[in-house]
Structures are given as structure tokens and as C-alpha cells.
Design a protein around this motif. Structure first.
Motif, short mmCIF file in Angstrom:
data_model
loop_
_atom_site.label_atom_id
_atom_site.label_comp_id
_atom_site.label_asym_id
_atom_site.label_seq_id
_atom_site.Cartn_x
_atom_site.Cartn_y
_atom_site.Cartn_z
N ILE A 1 -5.98 1.59 2.74
CA ILE A 1 -5.72 2.82 1.77
C ILE A 1 -6.36 4.03 2.52
CG2 ILE A 1 -7.79 2.47 0.23
CD1 ILE A 1 -3.99 3.80 -0.61
N GLN B 1 -5.36 3.40 -6.34
CA GLN B 1 -5.75 2.02 -6.93
C GLN B 1 -5.52 2.10 -8.42
OE1 GLN B 1 -9.57 2.52 -5.56
NE2 GLN B 1 -9.26 1.68 -3.77
N ARG C 1 -3.00 -0.98 -10.34
CA ARG C 1 -3.95 -1.38 -11.38
C ARG C 1 -2.71 -1.61 -12.70
NH1 ARG C 1 -8.34 0.13 -10.82
NH2 ARG C 1 -8.69 2.01 -12.23
N THR D 1 -4.22 -5.60 -5.31
CA THR D 1 -4.75 -4.33 -5.11
C THR D 1 -3.99 -3.71 -3.83
OG1 THR D 1 -6.48 -5.06 -3.57
CG2 THR D 1 -6.89 -4.99 -6.00
N PRO D 2 -4.22 -2.43 -3.68
CA PRO D 2 -3.67 -1.82 -2.21
C PRO D 2 -3.95 -2.66 -0.83
CG PRO D 2 -4.26 -0.16 -3.93
CD PRO D 2 -4.68 -1.31 -4.59
N HIS D 3 -5.33 -3.23 -0.90
CA HIS D 3 -5.70 -3.67 -0.04
C HIS D 3 -5.26 -5.14 0.27
CE1 HIS D 3 -8.74 -3.81 3.44
NE2 HIS D 3 -8.96 -4.99 3.18
#
Length: 324
Positions: free
Chosen positions: A170, A249, A253, A266-268
Motif C-alpha cells: 500500500i 485500510q 475494513r 486487508t490491502p496487504h
């Protein structure tokens, strides 16, 4: 020189010369400040570089023992650290000490072998937790749809498609400028394909190809960008500055709660999904390493283990003799 001054110089060196991530630098800052505060009481006075040179292995172990005791001591509003988290924290503190003393040896003539003799605990490696193909494909549109403005909807859709389509962190995506996209499209000959130049951890540069679907989304977003000048952030916030990672994030969420997805969405996780889905499709491990910007192949090999774990789970649920 006083030890705290040397610590400040070390942290500046970490950020400027080693190009360490802000998260790593802040973690080391907290660890080393706690270490030096402990030494002030342990040695009975203000600590200078000469005192660091004279520290024994027992002194360093005394600090680690003190921190371990503090973590396990119940206090109001304090959650007792789990064993795995405690091991990771100790490993990071040992790493911070070793890095600090290597810096002192190189720049301040400190020749103390004690930090190198500290034993770091074995930390359990966690496997990446990717999203399913279906969920990963739904993220860009899903997150975009819950945005409050047309600009944010198009921006978030392009951002999350980029995260999954290119496997970016991100922070890497949000550090891009409009000029970076223009340069990528120029390398693609003006078509929707292109090649993004990404500056990753440690200042390591890598080239990441854009899939046509990602290129089209980014090109369309650029046409609606509120200020598409070369030096502007590719993904701006509402006030025109660079979009903060916490905002992206929070958006995911919110969407994952609405979509009923687990907390690891999550973005990761999109980066993990990118690598895992390439692995499942037969991509070469070295290619995935280059696309992710991993310095070590061992880091990329976690996706091999994750794929093996998935295959074993499928086997135990589907094979007629699995329960025999």
C-alpha cells in the motif's frame, strides 16, 4: 558523545542511508530509547558511548529480562503478551541492538562483541493468508462503491485494482505520482499496458508490468484526477495531499465487514493474493520474487508453503481414504 545522541544519529542513518521503512525505524527508536533508559538506572548515571563500549553480555541480558518481566506483569489496561508475540518482540530488540552496535563500530570506534553473542529466539513463521480468487476480484469494485464521492469511488477502485493486479505494498502505491503513471504508459507505447517503476523497501527499485485491465482503470482515473499535473500524487486525499494508508485500510475494513470477509482481508492481503494466485497458476518463483521486490528468495518461498498447505487441506477433505 552521549549515547542518546549516538542513537539519534543511528536512526537518521537508518532512515536516510539504509532506506529503512518508517515502521522499522520507529520500532527501533522505541526499543533503543527503552534500552538507554534502562541503562541509566542499571549503571547509575547518564550513559555515554564509552559506557556502551564497556557493556557486558550480562548487561544486555539484564535489559531483555527486564523487558520480558514488564510484558508479563499484569497492569490495568495492559494485555499480557502471548508467547509468540513475546518471541517476535525479543527478536526485534536483539536485531535493534546488533544494528546499533554495528553502526557504533563503524562510526564511533565502539568494539563491543557482546550484542553479537545475544541469542535471538526462533520465531514461528506465519504463512500468507490470501483472499480467494472471487473475493480478490470483487475488492476494487466493492471498496469503490462505498466511497462517499464520485472522485473517491473511481480513485479507490483504481487503487485496489492496482494493489491486486501488481502486488504492490500500500505504501508503494500511495507514493506514486501522476508522472509515474505517464512514464509507465509511455513505456507501453501508449497502449493500456505499461511498466511501472516502483521504489520498494531499502530503496530497491523494480519494474512491474501493468495488466491491460489495470492500465485501463488507471488511465480512466487519470482523466478524472482533480489535478493531474506531473508532480501531484496519483492517489490524492480529499484535501489534495497524498492519500494516507490508514484511509485506504479503513475503507477496506468497512467493506469487508459489509461483505462478511475475515479480518485478514486487508490491502496487504491483496499482495499475498497476487503472489499466491500466480503460484497456483504455475508462475516461476524467481519471477514472483522480482515482481514482489523481495531481497531474498526465502521470503517468496512462503507462498510455496502456503500453496502446499492449501493442497493438503483439499486432499484431507476430498480424498476418500483421507479419514482412514
Amino acid at each position: 558523545m552521549m549515547a542518546m545522541q549516538a542513537c539519534a544519529c543511528f536512526l537518521d542513518w537508518m532512515a536516510d542511508e539504509r532506506r529503512a521503512s518508517p515502521r522499522t525505524t520507529e520500532a527501533y527508536r522505541g526499543d533503543l530509547h527503552r534500552f538507554l533508559d534502562f541503562l541509566g538506572g542499571h549503571l547509575g548515571g547518564e550513559v555515554d558511548v564509552a559506557a556502551l563500549d564497556a557493556l557486558s553480555l550480562a548487561d544486555l541480558r539484564a535489559w531483555l529480562a527486564f523487558e520480558h518481566d514488564q510484558a508479563l506483569r499484569p497492569r490495568p489496561g495492559h494485555r499480557v503478551t502471548t508467547r509468540d508475540r513475546a518471541a517476535r518482540t525479543r527478536a526485534r530488540r536483539v536485531s535493534a541492538l546488533r544494528s546499533f552496535f554495528r553502526y557504533l563500530a563503524r562510526h564511533h570506534g565502539v568494539d563491543n562483541p557482546a550484542p553479537a553473542l545475544l541469542a535471538a529466539p526462533r520465531v514461528k513463521k506465519t504463512l500468507p493468508r490470501p483472499l480467494s480468487h472471487e473475493d480478490a476480484l470483487e475488492v476494487p469494485q466493492g471498496v469503490g462503491e462505498i466511497a462517499h464521492t464520485p472522485m473517491a469511488r473511481m480513485r479507490d477502485g483504481a487503487l485496489f485494482l492496482l494493489l491486486y493486479g501488481c502486488g504492490l505494498r500500500i505504501s508503494e502505491a500511495l507514493s506514486l505520482d501522476v508522472a509515474d503513471l505517464d512514464r509507465a504508459m509511455a513505456l507501453g507505447g501508449g497502449a493500456d499496458e505499461g511498466v511501472l517503476r516502483i521504489m520498494g523497501k531499502g530503496g530497491k527499485e523494480r519494474m512491474v508490468p501493468l495488466l491491460p485491465v489495470v492500465g485501463r482503470a488507471l488511465r480512466e482515473w487519470r482523466r478524472h484526477h482533480p489535478a493531474p499535473v506531473a508532480g501531484a500524487p496519483l492517489f490524492p486525499g480529499v484535501r489534495g495531499g497524498r492519500l494516507q494508508a490508514a484511509v485506504a485500510q479503513r475503507a477496506m475494513r468497512t467493506w469487508r465487514h459489509m461483505a462478511g470477509l475475515p479480518d485478514h482481508a486487508t490491502p496487504h492481503a491483496l499482495r499475498h493474493s497476487f503472489a499466491t494466485h500466480l503460484m497456483e497458476g504455475g508462475a516461476d518463483l524467481r519471477v514472483i520474487q522480482e515482481l514482489l521486490g523481495h531481497a531474498s528468495l526465502s521470503t517468496t518461498q512462503r507462498y510455496t508453503l502456503a500453496d502446499e498447505s492449501r493442497l493438503l487441506d483439499v486432499w484431507t477433505r476430498a480424498h476418500p481414504r483421507a479419514g482412514a
